[in-house]
Design a protein around this motif. Sequence first.
Motif, PDB file in Angstrom:
ATOM      1  N   LYS A 186       0.849  -1.196   0.000  1.00 36.48           N
ATOM      2  CA  LYS A 186       0.000   0.000   0.000  1.00 36.48           C
ATOM      3  C   LYS A 186       0.877   1.236   0.000  1.00 36.48           C
ATOM      4  CE  LYS A 186      -3.552   2.484   2.505  1.00 36.48           C
ATOM      5  NZ  LYS A 186      -2.851   3.754   2.360  1.00 36.48           N
ATOM      6  N   LEU A 216      -9.289   2.054   2.276  1.00 38.07           N
ATOM      7  CA  LEU A 216      -9.139   0.867   3.144  1.00 38.07           C
ATOM      8  C   LEU A 216      -9.803   1.121   4.483  1.00 38.07           C
ATOM      9  CD1 LEU A 216      -5.477  -0.539   3.144  1.00 38.07           C
ATOM     10  CD2 LEU A 216      -7.537  -1.596   2.258  1.00 38.07           C
ATOM     11  N   ASN A 217     -10.825   0.365   4.787  1.00 37.44           N
ATOM     12  CA  ASN A 217     -11.398   0.380   6.137  1.00 37.44           C
ATOM     13  C   ASN A 217     -11.934  -1.024   6.394  1.00 37.44           C
ATOM     14  OD1 ASN A 217     -14.161   0.211   5.143  1.00 37.44           O
ATOM     15  ND2 ASN A 217     -13.874   2.339   4.504  1.00 37.44           N
ATOM     16  N   GLU A 218     -12.416  -1.273   7.593  1.00 35.71           N
ATOM     17  CA  GLU A 218     -12.787  -2.663   7.925  1.00 35.71           C
ATOM     18  C   GLU A 218     -13.862  -3.206   6.987  1.00 35.71           C
ATOM     19  OE1 GLU A 218     -13.136  -3.578  12.046  1.00 35.71           O
ATOM     20  OE2 GLU A 218     -11.156  -2.715  12.446  1.00 35.71           O
ATOM     21  N   ILE A 221     -12.379  -3.868   3.475  1.00 33.84           N
ATOM     22  CA  ILE A 221     -11.444  -5.007   3.533  1.00 33.84           C
ATOM     23  C   ILE A 221     -12.212  -6.334   3.487  1.00 33.84           C
ATOM     24  CG2 ILE A 221      -9.868  -6.238   5.108  1.00 33.84           C
ATOM     25  CD1 ILE A 221      -8.590  -3.522   5.743  1.00 33.84           C
ATOM     26  N   LEU A 257      -4.462  -7.163   4.275  1.00 34.48           N
ATOM     27  CA  LEU A 257      -4.986  -5.795   4.137  1.00 34.48           C
ATOM     28  C   LEU A 257      -5.080  -5.104   5.499  1.00 34.48           C
ATOM     29  CD1 LEU A 257      -7.766  -6.376   1.428  1.00 34.48           C
ATOM     30  CD2 LEU A 257      -5.687  -5.012   1.153  1.00 34.48           C
ATOM     31  N   MET A 261      -3.153  -1.622   6.633  1.00 34.11           N
ATOM     32  CA  MET A 261      -4.031  -0.481   6.947  1.00 34.11           C
ATOM     33  C   MET A 261      -3.424   0.295   8.104  1.00 34.11           C
ATOM     34  SD  MET A 261      -8.082  -0.353   7.643  1.00 34.11           S
ATOM     35  CE  MET A 261      -8.136  -1.106   9.256  1.00 34.11           C
TER      36      MET A 261
END
Length: 261
Positions: A186, A216-218, A221, A257, A261
């Motif tokens: 990333k 990118l967040n929960e 992902i 991921l 993050m």
Amino acid sequence: MIQFNEYLKPKTIEEAYKLLITKNAEIVGGGAFLRLSNRKVDVAIDLFDANLDFVKENDNYIEIGSMVVISAFEENPILINLYNGFLKNVSETILSFQMRNIITIGGTLYPKYGFSDLITALLVLPTEIYLYKSGKFTLEEFLKTKLAHKDILEKIVIKKENLKTSFQYIRNSEYDFSILNVAVSKGEEVKIAVGARPGVALLAYKTMQFLNENGLNEETIIKASKMVSDEIPFSDDIKASKEYRKKVCEALVKRALLEVM
Ligand SMILES: Cc1cc2nc3c(=O)[nH]c(=O)nc-3n(C[C@H](O)[C@H](O)[C@H](O)COP(=O)(O)OP(=O)(O)OC[C@H]3O[C@@H](n4cnc5c(N)ncnc54)[C@H](O)[C@@H]3O)c2cc1C
């Protein structure tokens, strides 16, 4: 075990290439994988004396000669810290230190082995491949290109960028091949590579695009992990079924991921 009639150690890559195209010959890197095949070849061309064992650092990139062994990622001061030790961590998962002291970069990348851990990891980095005759390729282009003639991998170049990285894999035991491996990087954009499918590693373009557009967040992902396992083709082999690989892929991509993050 492979059998050779003649064993030559050319002093230059030019000399090695001439031998390769004029004879029934095979390049020898570390010889670790080659020796397992059951063939007869006239000439073994050992690149040991051909000045391909170098690591050179420039401001923006690092050049690694094809005869550098992969234990260099654990020992060479320039390589140890590259991408915060990412390649060191990947190399350490491959066999024993004694074997890593034999296995070369050229012997690992040129044959495009599907099970390769290093190829998957290098695919999410800005990596270029330099072939003596065919010239420069990105690693991804090289993996997709069927060369029209024999060639010699001279060096790889890894550009230095500001990337966070993660490598995940699953194996039955420490010295076994990966059943599946996943690498993620990333920087400005996210890259996801999946290898040992059991085919050679691929980038998951649709999922990468989804993450690059949505961040990118929960939540993204979880969605992206499912998308990758639908996007990437898997097959059965002696180690695992297609369905098993698909399930494992989802879990490994999620883990990778979350890590970047
Ligand atoms: C028992 C065993 C277990 C392994 N487990 C793993 C694992 O878990 N994960 C993993 O990622 N890898 C694994 N590997 C593969 C290993 O990492 C190397 O990729 C492999 O051994 C080839 O490297 P080498 O230097 O020995 O190449 P060699 O055996 O010398 O050569 C392999 C092939 O590449 C060609 N070649 C070599 N150098 C060049 C060059 N410069 N230009 C053009 N062609 C070239 C040779 O002609 C030959 O066809 C394993 C290998 C073995 C033997």
